[in-house]
Design a protein around this motif. Structure first.
Motif, PDB file in Angstrom:
ATOM      1  N   ASP A  15      39.315   1.419  26.828  1.00 28.97           N
ATOM      2  CA  ASP A  15      39.445   0.296  25.894  1.00 28.97           C
ATOM      3  C   ASP A  15      39.042  -1.019  26.567  1.00 28.97           C
ATOM      4  OD1 ASP A  15      40.308   2.015  23.904  1.00 28.97           O
ATOM      5  OD2 ASP A  15      42.447   1.603  24.243  1.00 28.97           O
ATOM      6  N   GLU A  16      39.454  -1.200  27.811  1.00 29.10           N
ATOM      7  CA  GLU A  16      39.076  -2.413  28.554  1.00 29.10           C
ATOM      8  C   GLU A  16      37.572  -2.448  28.782  1.00 29.10           C
ATOM      9  OE1 GLU A  16      39.265  -6.038  30.193  1.00 29.10           O
ATOM     10  OE2 GLU A  16      40.896  -5.004  29.159  1.00 29.10           O
ATOM     11  N   ARG A  19      35.920  -3.595  25.588  1.00 32.27           N
ATOM     12  CA  ARG A  19      36.082  -5.047  25.416  1.00 32.27           C
ATOM     13  C   ARG A  19      35.169  -5.828  26.361  1.00 32.27           C
ATOM     14  NH1 ARG A  19      41.429  -3.403  24.587  1.00 32.27           N
ATOM     15  NH2 ARG A  19      41.962  -3.595  26.778  1.00 32.27           N
ATOM     16  N   THR A  20      35.062  -5.384  27.611  1.00 33.34           N
ATOM     17  CA  THR A  20      34.225  -6.073  28.593  1.00 33.34           C
ATOM     18  C   THR A  20      32.752  -5.998  28.208  1.00 33.34           C
ATOM     19  OG1 THR A  20      35.840  -5.562  30.310  1.00 33.34           O
ATOM     20  CG2 THR A  20      33.639  -6.223  31.039  1.00 33.34           C
ATOM     21  N   GLY A  22      31.587  -5.775  25.241  1.00 33.19           N
ATOM     22  CA  GLY A  22      31.431  -6.695  24.112  1.00 33.19           C
ATOM     23  C   GLY A  22      31.326  -8.139  24.572  1.00 33.19           C
ATOM     24  N   ARG A  23      32.168  -8.520  25.538  1.00 31.55           N
ATOM     25  CA  ARG A  23      32.112  -9.892  26.057  1.00 31.55           C
ATOM     26  C   ARG A  23      30.797 -10.171  26.767  1.00 31.55           C
ATOM     27  NH1 ARG A  23      37.783  -9.098  27.548  1.00 31.55           N
ATOM     28  NH2 ARG A  23      37.036  -8.443  29.594  1.00 31.55           N
ATOM     29  N   ARG A  41      26.810   0.223  24.146  1.00 30.90           N
ATOM     30  CA  ARG A  41      27.881   0.303  23.150  1.00 30.90           C
ATOM     31  C   ARG A  41      28.088   1.727  22.669  1.00 30.90           C
ATOM     32  NH1 ARG A  41      26.066  -2.426  18.846  1.00 30.90           N
ATOM     33  NH2 ARG A  41      24.689  -3.836  19.910  1.00 30.90           N
ATOM     34  N   ARG A  48      34.999   6.751  24.403  1.00 26.29           N
ATOM     35  CA  ARG A  48      36.283   6.549  23.720  1.00 26.29           C
ATOM     36  C   ARG A  48      36.629   7.761  22.862  1.00 26.29           C
ATOM     37  NH1 ARG A  48      37.139   1.268  20.134  1.00 26.29           N
ATOM     38  NH2 ARG A  48      37.754   0.357  22.104  1.00 26.29           N
TER      39      ARG A  48
END
Length: 100
Positions: A15-16, A19-20, A22-23, A41, A48
């Protein structure tokens, strides 16, 4: 650490990672325009999903072994020849003739 705890830790790390990624994609803008973030992605989403499948398999009850069917005893005595009067011996030819 139990298997469930390990899988939960993996899930948090994935999950991290999502998020990373995406950032980084948002911040990069035109700087990394040549890099295809769609693949990254897709890979993180696939990871996931794989972890979710592992967690589901770990929490599923163990599969019950299939019940063995009862054994059938086959007698050593010859079959009644009257059972086979209406059929030929396939591949062997008729009873009164010999193969070439």
């Amino acid at each position: 650490m139990a298997l469930h705890d390990d899988l939960t830790a993996i899930q948090h790390c994935v999950d991290e990672l999502v998020r990373t990624v995406g950032r980084v994609e948002q911040r990069s803008g035109t700087e990394l325009a040549g890099v295809d973030f769609r693949r990254v992605r897709m890979d993180t989403d696939h990871l996931r999903e794989s972890v979710a499948l592992l967690r589901a398999a770990a929490t599923a009850p163990p599969a019950r072994p299939e019940a063995r069917p009862d054994l059938v005893t086959i007698p050593d005595t010859p079959y009644d020849r009257s059972l086979w009067t209406d059929s030929d011996d396939e591949g062997l030819g008729a009873r009164d003739r010999h193969a070439p």
